[in-house]
Design a protein around this motif. Sequence first.
Motif, short mmCIF file in Angstrom:
data_model
loop_
_atom_site.label_atom_id
_atom_site.label_comp_id
_atom_site.label_asym_id
_atom_site.label_seq_id
_atom_site.Cartn_x
_atom_site.Cartn_y
_atom_site.Cartn_z
N TRP A 51 5.46 47.55 89.87
CA TRP A 51 5.23 46.32 89.14
C TRP A 51 4.64 45.26 90.06
O TRP A 51 3.64 44.60 89.75
CB TRP A 51 6.55 45.82 88.56
CG TRP A 51 6.38 44.59 87.72
CD1 TRP A 51 6.07 44.55 86.39
CD2 TRP A 51 6.49 43.24 88.15
NE1 TRP A 51 5.97 43.26 85.97
CE2 TRP A 51 6.22 42.43 87.03
CE3 TRP A 51 6.78 42.63 89.38
CZ2 TRP A 51 6.23 41.03 87.10
CZ3 TRP A 51 6.80 41.26 89.45
CH2 TRP A 51 6.52 40.47 88.31
N LEU A 52 5.22 45.16 91.24
CA LEU A 52 4.77 44.16 92.20
C LEU A 52 3.34 44.45 92.66
O LEU A 52 2.50 43.54 92.72
CB LEU A 52 5.71 44.15 93.41
CG LEU A 52 5.52 42.98 94.37
CD1 LEU A 52 5.96 41.68 93.72
CD2 LEU A 52 6.30 43.21 95.66
N TRP A 79 10.79 48.39 91.16
CA TRP A 79 10.13 47.11 91.36
C TRP A 79 8.72 47.26 91.94
O TRP A 79 7.84 46.51 91.60
CB TRP A 79 10.94 46.24 92.35
CG TRP A 79 11.79 45.25 91.64
CD1 TRP A 79 13.04 45.44 91.14
CD2 TRP A 79 11.44 43.91 91.33
NE1 TRP A 79 13.50 44.31 90.54
CE2 TRP A 79 12.52 43.34 90.65
CE3 TRP A 79 10.30 43.12 91.56
CZ2 TRP A 79 12.52 42.03 90.19
CZ3 TRP A 79 10.30 41.82 91.12
CH2 TRP A 79 11.41 41.28 90.44
N ARG A 133 1.09 46.09 91.10
CA ARG A 133 0.16 45.84 90.02
C ARG A 133 -0.11 44.34 89.85
O ARG A 133 -1.26 43.92 89.69
CB ARG A 133 0.71 46.42 88.71
CG ARG A 133 -0.14 46.10 87.51
CD ARG A 133 0.11 47.03 86.36
NE ARG A 133 -0.46 48.34 86.60
CZ ARG A 133 -0.66 49.24 85.63
NH1 ARG A 133 -0.29 48.98 84.40
NH2 ARG A 133 -1.20 50.41 85.90
N ALA A 134 0.95 43.54 89.96
CA ALA A 134 0.79 42.09 89.84
C ALA A 134 -0.11 41.57 90.95
O ALA A 134 -1.00 40.74 90.73
CB ALA A 134 2.15 41.39 89.90
N LEU A 135 0.09 42.09 92.17
CA LEU A 135 -0.75 41.68 93.30
C LEU A 135 -2.21 42.07 93.08
O LEU A 135 -3.12 41.30 93.37
CB LEU A 135 -0.24 42.32 94.59
CG LEU A 135 0.78 41.50 95.38
CD1 LEU A 135 1.28 42.28 96.59
CD2 LEU A 135 0.15 40.17 95.83
N SER A 136 -2.40 43.30 92.56
CA SER A 136 -3.76 43.76 92.28
C SER A 136 -4.46 42.82 91.31
O SER A 136 -5.59 42.39 91.54
CB SER A 136 -3.75 45.16 91.68
OG SER A 136 -3.20 46.07 92.59
N TYR A 137 -3.75 42.48 90.22
CA TYR A 137 -4.35 41.59 89.23
C TYR A 137 -4.64 40.22 89.83
O TYR A 137 -5.69 39.63 89.56
CB TYR A 137 -3.46 41.45 88.00
CG TYR A 137 -3.72 42.53 86.98
CD1 TYR A 137 -4.96 42.59 86.34
CD2 TYR A 137 -2.77 43.48 86.67
CE1 TYR A 137 -5.22 43.58 85.42
CE2 TYR A 137 -3.01 44.48 85.75
CZ TYR A 137 -4.25 44.53 85.13
OH TYR A 137 -4.52 45.51 84.22
N ALA A 138 -3.70 39.72 90.64
CA ALA A 138 -3.90 38.39 91.24
C ALA A 138 -5.17 38.40 92.10
O ALA A 138 -6.02 37.51 91.99
CB ALA A 138 -2.69 38.00 92.07
#
Lengths: 296, 276
Positions: free
Chosen positions: B11-12, B8, B14-19
Amino acid sequence: MTAVAQQATLGRRIRRWEGLPYGLILPTVAYLGLFFGWPMVQAFKLAFREDGNWTIEPFRSMVNDANFGEALKFTLLLVGVIVPIQFVLALAMALLVNAKLPGRGLFLAIFILPLAVSDLAAGLVWQSILTERGYLNTVLEKLGLIDQPHIWLDPTKPNQLLFAVVIAELWRSTAFVMVIFLAGLQGIPKEYSEAAEVFGAGLVQRVWKVILPMLKPSLQVALLFRIIFAFEAFAVVIAITGRAKTTLATEAWRWQADYFDSHVAAAYSALILVLSLVSAGLVVWLLRTPKEQMLR
Amino acid sequence: MTATRISWRPWLSRALSYATAIVLALFVLAPIYVITLAAFSSQTRVYDYPKDLLPRHLSTDTISFFIHFGGMLDALQRSVYVAAITLVLALVVGTPAGYALARFAFRGADTVRLTVVATRAFPIVILSIPLAVIFIRWGIDDTVFGVSIAHTALALPFVVLTTASVFAGVSPELEEAAMTLGCSRLTAFLRVALPLALPGLAASAIFVFIISWNEVFASSLLTLRHRTLPAEVLSLLDGAPLNFRFAGGFFLMAPSLIVILIIRRYLFSMWGRVVK
């Protein structure tokens, strides 16, 4: 001709040109002497000499002026608020671009867009957002958060004006810090941060204990330039606050352009110079690298 | 349990980085979008509230009002002249010094480099006031030439440092090879080093243009009736209507965005070594 003989002729040729570098730097040194060094001396003469006598009268006029305290306070506030926030933002931007994210090229292209925008333009841009009939109120109203336009640039509310100037300056000048950080980050081998991760360091620990110490030279340069430029905050303040807020640079400008008193204007600029030099000295001293910690 | 946590986490993060990246990107882009929208609204819609957030009623009226307002066209022309003269002066004077710093280990090189960095950091505020006094004495106050001289003093340190960085990126062995093959130092420079350095030099020149285009403090103190564009806008700002401000903001901003898009490939070779 043998290689050795070739080397020898080349050596002779180069020796013949020993004076060349000095000839090449001469135009720059002469120009800076004439249009930088000399005016600088003149600036101090303006501030300390009137009618052929040494005087501190310009400084007395400056300190006794009703706007002086306001200008000094607002300038220091701007420096103190803008620089720390923008260093956090710039570090975040630089780390994101430096990470191996797909699409990082696009983000870099976006982050550096404001790099060359002037402070006057930035002030006008943010005015279109913050003005009463502007875009921030439009968005808030469409989201249903307000039912009538809020006055963001209220001349009687100094904190709101400070906030407005701060956000315009963050928008405009963070790109500069990011470019310096990114250049610095690219010189740090990935292995250090990866090793820290293997040993269980979280993101905050890695940034604080590994990346920031190695980024110290970049931090130093960025701090020097940003603090010195923040002390000169000028057109952005006029564009956003009109005459409601004043800084040391806007006062210098008004004494010269509106009151035609070069002496007091020069006193203001001398004060800006002293403040810049003192804070530059502080930055160099606070971020000095002890000899035993030097890598090279 | 542990296995799912491990799969997990990347993935998390990476999602935070993009956000975070998207929020920061929107912070940069949104103001550019709305000022463009505002500048291309029709004269009446500029005052509308709530504002249109989509480009539905585009018009060039507001921009054209701004350009034809008072002496704006003349000011625009003067700004271009000043920037062009500054560009030529700064490059002619500064490039040889940049080359010297990149190629020769001569006594005093470090002092020169340090002095140049220091002048780059000196506030323009301090320079402008004595120059205003001196230029009146010389009779070049309120002229395009006078402003160009001040802007060149401002841009020269930048030119020296960036051209030094550009020439440092061109291998000296190439010039030496040309010299062993019969070139003189001058022809080796002109036919080998200069062509290789040209893109970087052009990037530096373009940036000098924008330094001059943006400069408002010195310009407005050194001119009175013959102002450059930013100085003219600044002097008219008191009580100026919204359409003037919106169009002015866009018009002053647009060239700097275009310049960054053009030279962004050279940005790091220009600035990277400035830092060190």
